[in-house]
Design an enzyme around this catalytic site. Structure first.
Site, PDB file in Angstrom:
ATOM      1  NE  ARG A  97     -17.318  46.387  -5.436  1.00  0.00           N
ATOM      2  CZ  ARG A  97     -16.194  46.532  -6.138  1.00  0.00           C
ATOM      3  NH1 ARG A  97     -15.053  46.769  -5.510  1.00  0.00           N
ATOM      4  NH2 ARG A  97     -16.208  46.416  -7.441  1.00  0.00           N
ATOM      5  CG  ASN A  98     -14.992  43.189   2.868  1.00  0.00           C
ATOM      6  OD1 ASN A  98     -15.411  44.135   3.518  1.00  0.00           O
ATOM      7  ND2 ASN A  98     -14.458  42.105   3.423  1.00  0.00           N
ATOM      8  CD  GLU A 110     -35.527  39.042 -14.232  1.00  0.00           C
ATOM      9  OE1 GLU A 110     -36.408  39.879 -13.979  1.00  0.00           O
ATOM     10  OE2 GLU A 110     -35.007  38.293 -13.376  1.00  0.00           O
ATOM     11  N   GLY A 130      -8.994  42.073 -15.700  1.00  0.00           N
ATOM     12  CA  GLY A 130      -7.923  42.624 -14.869  1.00  0.00           C
ATOM     13  C   GLY A 130      -8.308  42.917 -13.431  1.00  0.00           C
ATOM     14  CD  GLU A 189     -21.712  41.230  -3.620  1.00  0.00           C
ATOM     15  OE1 GLU A 189     -22.139  40.577  -2.665  1.00  0.00           O
ATOM     16  OE2 GLU A 189     -21.129  42.325  -3.474  1.00  0.00           O
TER      17      GLU A 189
END
Length: 344
Positions: free
Chosen positions: A318-319, A221, A287, A279
């Protein structure tokens, strides 16, 4: 050397200057017997090397006879069908896999990929952009850009409309090859030269470039950029992308391992191993600073994403509070960190 890289009989379109615009090869052959090819082409004074030979109707009949004598039934049937063609007929012979020097050679190599006879990076495509003309792809076939206005006027004077579906160097794959066991919701989004594995579905917003594709069952997709090969059982979510060798990846070959997932609107600029997840919304480049998280949810090291390239069983996220990019693994992060720095 007993193997002959590839050869095929094709028919195609030329412009008014007798320059090739495109070639259709219904049944290309790969890794053929060299002595067999030399015997097949003996009447054309072919002695070896990479060569493009244009044939007339009589020569097509001659080729059909030679193919039947050698037991090459499919080639004989193709030659028989092409004897009555109004289009130019060409026999393209590639003894070796060398850089592309002509339009017929380029189209043969693109066909090899879409017929699943070679995998992405399995043939030398250097020089291909220089020999592929920019073409108007229409409901009347390929048209030279310089001849398009005249053809549009001609169609109008007949009370018809010439429909231009794209202006590009590459046509859509489905006009040349439809591999078995695939679904493609919007055929214009898969270029000739894509390798679409058995069981793959390319949804309406999915895209697959040439010299790229999927090894097997996948749901696409997002974007599979040039040079990217997706392993069996891996899915690319809506709006996601992979950084190809033409769009900033340089000489790094970006690949996605088996049973991996790139979430919606996410992306990768590094190769992923098997069973990896990125996610939704997270773009990983070489980098990107990544915090390795251990089983107790503690940060044990800070590395660049390139250090994790090709490693298996990783989850990139990602927090939501700090915004830091984190990596969790089925292995403990401590063990992974030791592996990464074992040879420093």
């Amino acid at each position: 050397m007993s193997e002959f890289f590839s050869y095929a009989l094709g028919t195609g379109t030329k412009n008014k200057k007798q320059q090739w615009l495109e070639v259709f090869y219904p049944a290309p052959l790969h890794n053929a017997n060299k002595s067999e090819v030399l015997a097949l082409c003996q009447s054309f004074n072919y002695t070896g090397g990479n060569q493009v030979i244009e044939l007339n109707s009589a020569q097509c009949a001659q080729l059909m006879s030679s193919a039947l004598n050698l037991g090459l039934t499919e080639l004989a049937n193709t030659a028989k069908a092409m004897q009555s063609s109004n289009q130019a007929i060409v026999l393209t012979l590639l003894e070796q896999d060398a850089p592309v020097t002509s339009t017929p050679e380029a189209y043969l190599k693109l066909h090899l990929l879409s017929h699943r006879l070679v995998k992405p990076h399995g043939t030398d495509l250097s020089g291909i952009f220089a020999v592929l003309p920019n073409v108007a792809w229409t409901n009347e076939g390929a048209i030279d850009i310089e001849e398009l206005a005249e053809r549009q006027l001609s169609a109008r004077l007949r009370g018809e409309s010439l429909q231009v579906t794209s202006v590009d160097k590459f046509p859509k794959m489905a006009d040349y090859v439809v591999p078995s066991g695939v679904r493609i919701a919007a055929t214009s989004r898969v270029r000739l030269g894509a390798y679409i594995g058995e069981g793959t579905t390319v949804m309406h917003e999915g895209f697959c470039n040439f010299n790229a594709g999927t090894a097997g069952t996948s749901m696409i997709e997002g974007r599979v950029s040039a040079g990217v090969f997706v392993g069996k059982g891996s899915d690319l979510g809506g709006g996601c992308s992979t950084m190809g060798t033409l769009s900033g990846g340089g000489n790094i070959i970006i690949a996605i391992g088996e049973e991996s997932l790139i979430g919606a609107n996410a992306g990768v600029g590094i190769p992923l191993g098997d069973r990896c997840t990125v996610e939704s919304g997270l773009y990983i480049t070489a980098g990107t600073k990544v915090a390795l998280i251990d089983d107790s949810k503690q940060t044990v090291a800070l590395v660049k994403a390139r250090d994790l390239a090709g490693k298996h069983d990783l989850l990139f996220r990602r927090n939501s509070q700090s915004g830091a990019v984190e990596c969790l693994t089925n292995k403990s992060a401590v063990a992974l960190n030791e592996e990464l720095h074992a040879h420093n």
